[in-house]
Design an enzyme around this catalytic site. Structure first.
Site, PDB file in Angstrom:
ATOM      1  N   HIS A 144       0.848  -1.216   0.000  1.00 32.54           N
ATOM      2  CA  HIS A 144       0.000   0.000   0.000  1.00 32.54           C
ATOM      3  C   HIS A 144       0.882   1.264   0.000  1.00 32.54           C
ATOM      4  O   HIS A 144       0.911   2.026   0.977  1.00 32.54           O
ATOM      5  CB  HIS A 144      -0.892  -0.046   1.242  1.00 32.54           C
ATOM      6  N   GLU A 245      -0.583   1.215  -5.553  1.00 35.87           N
ATOM      7  CA  GLU A 245      -0.490   0.035  -4.692  1.00 35.87           C
ATOM      8  C   GLU A 245      -0.467  -1.255  -5.511  1.00 35.87           C
ATOM      9  O   GLU A 245      -1.513  -1.777  -5.887  1.00 35.87           O
ATOM     10  CB  GLU A 245      -1.691   0.005  -3.742  1.00 35.87           C
TER      11      GLU A 245
HETATM   12  C1  BG6 Z   1      -7.165   1.601  -0.421  1.00 36.99           C
HETATM   13  C2  BG6 Z   1      -8.607   1.203  -0.609  1.00 36.99           C
HETATM   14  O1  BG6 Z   1      -6.324   0.552  -0.800  1.00 36.99           O
HETATM   15  O2  BG6 Z   1      -6.942   1.889   0.965  1.00 36.99           O
HETATM   16  C3  BG6 Z   1      -9.511   2.327  -0.115  1.00 36.99           C
HETATM   17  O3  BG6 Z   1      -8.870   0.918  -1.983  1.00 36.99           O
HETATM   18  C4  BG6 Z   1      -9.189   2.662   1.320  1.00 36.99           C
HETATM   19  O4  BG6 Z   1     -10.880   1.956  -0.253  1.00 36.99           O
HETATM   20  C5  BG6 Z   1      -7.699   2.977   1.445  1.00 36.99           C
HETATM   21  O5  BG6 Z   1      -9.967   3.771   1.726  1.00 36.99           O
HETATM   22  C6  BG6 Z   1      -7.246   3.279   2.866  1.00 36.99           C
HETATM   23  O6  BG6 Z   1      -7.632   2.255   3.713  1.00 36.99           O
HETATM   24  P1  BG6 Z   1      -7.410   2.375   5.284  1.00 36.99           P
HETATM   25  O7  BG6 Z   1      -7.982   1.131   5.874  1.00 36.99           O
HETATM   26  O8  BG6 Z   1      -5.927   2.485   5.478  1.00 36.99           O
HETATM   27  O9  BG6 Z   1      -8.111   3.630   5.715  1.00 36.99           O
END
Ligand code: BG6
Length: 277
Positions: A144, A245
């Site tokens: 991510h 990501e």
């Molecule tokens: C992304 C998702 O990978 O991560 C989104 O596609 C999400 O939908 C984002 O909002 C952040 O996620 P988190 O759980 O870290 O707030």
């Protein structure tokens, strides 16, 4: 929580930092310039996933019936098993295996090795996921990666043209992407299938993203409203980041007992171009 950070120190201006909580790479300095975005209001005390850097998503991308969104890897404490510098490369290796908490959500035995490696101009992060139990399991996984940019509205991102994608904002599935270069000026949350490499270009930023065994890519920027709604995200942080990501998310990867899966991403600062932030 300084003891919870591992430093990769290659040379003056070339370093990386990894938080043992989530094995999250929180900083990548190349030639004295930070390349990753880390929210100034990110929790860094192990109470919540780090908001920025490179959180690890495993064994589930997105909302999960068995446990928290994006799985437990990013909210688990990892162990460092190696940290060395040789032949112009600084690298560290981290590991996570099943424990009481992971078994309570996902009743499988596994071992993950996570390799983080820097040399001038590049950061490589690589996951080796092994099924160490007696039953088959399946998972999705994703790196991510929050990239830091001087001004997101002036950036262009490539590597998506000709692919199919799900737009989570408009809730449309199986869309076809025809843009060679994507510009971001609103909330973007798209899951692209079968992407190749990506470039992120703009004033003060020129990054290439290569990937191995990670067929898909999620592109995310929360924009104004969603940034405000997140307690750990700076209100204007959306201007300074984009998440590109690389992941294995469209299908679930199946591992039989004893099998392992290796995947990685390589981020490169193109032509020594330096971010001006
Ligand atoms: C992304 C998702 O990978 O991560 C989104 O596609 C999400 O939908 C984002 O909002 C952040 O996620 P988190 O759980 O870290 O707030």
């Amino acid at each position: 929580m300084d003891n919870n950070f591992v430093e990769l120190d290659l040379a003056e201006g070339h370093s990386a930092k990894v938080c043992l909580f989530g094995a999250t790479v929180t900083s990548w300095m190349n030639d004295g310039r930070e390349q990753l975005f880390l929210s100034s209001c990110s929790k860094m005390d192990g109470s919540k996933a780090v908001r920025g850097g490179i959180p690890l998503v495993f064994p589930n991308f997105g909302p999960w019936d068995n446990g928290p969104q994006h799985g437990f890897a990013r909210i688990s404490w990892w162990k460092m098993i190696n940290n060395e510098k040789a032949d112009g490369i600084a690298k560290a290796q981290f590991t996570l295996k099943e424990n009481e908490t992971t078994l309570s959500m996902w009743n499988h035995k596994f071992q993950i090795l996570y390799d983080v490696e820097i040399k001038p101009g590049t950061l490589r992060t690589s996951l080796t996921i092994k099924n160490t139990g007696g039953d088959e399991f399946d998972f999705t996984t994703l790196l991510h990666t929050y990239l830091r940019v001087p001004d997101i509205e002036k950036c262009m991102i490539s590597g998506f043209a000709g692919t199919r994608y799900t737009d989570k904002v408009s809730k449309q599935t199986d869309r076809s992407e025809d843009r060679e270069e994507i510009r971001i000026s609103s909330n973007v949350d798209s899951i692209y299938c079968n992407t190749k490499e990506h470039t992120l270009k703009g004033p003060g930023v020129d990054i290439e993203v290569e990937k191995y065994n990670l067929p898909d890519t999620v592109l995310w920027n929360p924009w104004i409203q969603k940034a405000k709604e997140m307690s750990d995200f700076d209100d204007d942080g959306y201007k300074k980041m984009v998440c590109i990501e690389p992941g294995y998310v469209h299908e679930r990867k199946v591992l039989k007992p004893g099998e392992e899966f290796i995947c990685s991403q390589k981020l490169s600062v193109v032509n020594g171009h330096q971010s001006s932030i």
